[in-house]
Design an enzyme around this catalytic site. Sequence first.
Site, PDB file in Angstrom:
ATOM      1  N   GLU A 201      39.887 -51.671 -75.943  1.00 42.60           N
ATOM      2  CA  GLU A 201      41.296 -51.530 -76.308  1.00 42.60           C
ATOM      3  C   GLU A 201      41.987 -50.481 -75.436  1.00 42.60           C
ATOM      4  O   GLU A 201      43.134 -50.670 -74.996  1.00 42.60           O
ATOM      5  CB  GLU A 201      41.439 -51.128 -77.780  1.00 42.60           C
ATOM      6  CG  GLU A 201      40.796 -52.097 -78.751  1.00 42.60           C
ATOM      7  CD  GLU A 201      39.364 -51.715 -79.119  1.00 42.60           C
ATOM      8  OE1 GLU A 201      39.027 -51.786 -80.308  1.00 42.60           O
ATOM      9  OE2 GLU A 201      38.592 -51.344 -78.208  1.00 42.60           O
TER      10      GLU A 201
ATOM     11  N   ALA B 289       1.852 -73.657 -65.183  1.00 44.57           N
ATOM     12  CA  ALA B 289       0.971 -73.416 -64.048  1.00 44.57           C
ATOM     13  C   ALA B 289      -0.114 -74.487 -64.034  1.00 44.57           C
ATOM     14  O   ALA B 289      -0.434 -75.081 -65.072  1.00 44.57           O
ATOM     15  CB  ALA B 289       0.331 -72.027 -64.132  1.00 44.57           C
TER      16      ALA B 289
ATOM     17  N   TRP C  12       6.637 -72.810 -56.848  1.00 43.51           N
ATOM     18  CA  TRP C  12       7.636 -72.750 -57.921  1.00 43.51           C
ATOM     19  C   TRP C  12       7.663 -74.098 -58.611  1.00 43.51           C
ATOM     20  O   TRP C  12       7.634 -75.124 -57.942  1.00 43.51           O
ATOM     21  CB  TRP C  12       9.018 -72.411 -57.385  1.00 43.51           C
ATOM     22  CG  TRP C  12       9.112 -71.069 -56.760  1.00 43.51           C
ATOM     23  CD1 TRP C  12       9.015 -70.757 -55.447  1.00 43.51           C
ATOM     24  CD2 TRP C  12       9.327 -69.846 -57.469  1.00 43.51           C
ATOM     25  NE1 TRP C  12       9.169 -69.405 -55.261  1.00 43.51           N
ATOM     26  CE2 TRP C  12       9.359 -68.818 -56.508  1.00 43.51           C
ATOM     27  CE3 TRP C  12       9.492 -69.498 -58.805  1.00 43.51           C
ATOM     28  CZ2 TRP C  12       9.548 -67.486 -56.834  1.00 43.51           C
ATOM     29  CZ3 TRP C  12       9.681 -68.186 -59.133  1.00 43.51           C
ATOM     30  CH2 TRP C  12       9.708 -67.190 -58.166  1.00 43.51           C
TER      31      TRP C  12
END
Length: 373
Positions: free
Chosen positions: A46, A161, A169
Amino acid sequence: MQRALSAARRAQGRTHPNPAVGAVVFKGGRLLGSGSTRPVGGAHAEIVALTEARKKHGERAVHGAEIAVTMEPCSHHGRTGPCADELIASGIRRVHIGHRDPNPVVAGRGIRKLRRAGILVEVGLLAEACREQHRGFISVMQRGRPWVALKLASTLDGRIATVAGESQWITSPESRRRVHQLRDQHDAVMVGSSTVQADDPALNVRSPGGAVRRWPARVVVDGDLAVSPRAALYRDEGAARTYCLTRRGHSARRRALRESGGASVLEVAARGGRVDLQRGLERLTTEGLSTVWVEGGGGLAAALLRRRLIDEVHWFAAPTLLGGDARAAIGALGIGRLADRTALDVREVRRVGPDLYVHAHVARADGEWGIHG
């Protein structure tokens, strides 16, 4: 209020222990000023919005104007003065508030103070969106622990994995960029000790070009203090503080090895021989953290889900399959009945690059969704 929410979102992850509030000063259809909460010790939203309005348009323009603010203005002295008093002194004639402040120190007092001063006050404008914006602060006030978001990046069959442990990746560069954007919105990033030992992550926020943009606080759950003091989490110079949640009873020397670079070792009670994650999260609130982004691994994800400590899920699924002998994104949950499964309220489903992205909130025990103010 939409503009105030936009301002608030730009401050996410940067204002703890205060909530990232947004505010907009306007008169008719004319925007005079906007702002968001500054980092701790700085001005509240504010005051930032009022200051900008005065600077751009002068004091007279503010008199008789209105302000939209995503959460109730404070009415007490803390690190800064009461925002309600500043609004009264400014000559603002109407205040639009997203929702009441859940802090019992405020809890409607700011609204009452404004109304007693003759200011018109409207409460509940875009309330659900404003509560969503402040979900971390509300969680701390209502439950004594941060809001916890779980990120999962897996194959479509839920694997993170190969059977040999290869994981980089699985998801696309587009998904990884989105993860950094989401990581940037949280006070802290949490991982388990196995993730640190396997990947030695830095857990910073990087731009698409790889430059470090920000260091959220880092949290490693390491009940045995098995992570080496030479891990990146403990030795990155100029990084944000690292917190190690561990069981009680370790020697002063072992704690000191991890604290020598500025980390904090937080000892909490054990539960079943492991760190009591409920107590660990509660301990993090005393460090000012209100939103925690969990990045794994599967054991930590399962442990948090078993204790019903996950509030939100961000799942990135690559259109590939690895099979049942690959490593699961979530460890064993021990669910014997379908009635005990974790129910999700899906908020968003879309493609991110070639991947599927699902964003969901976790159902609360009372059957409602999310946090309510």
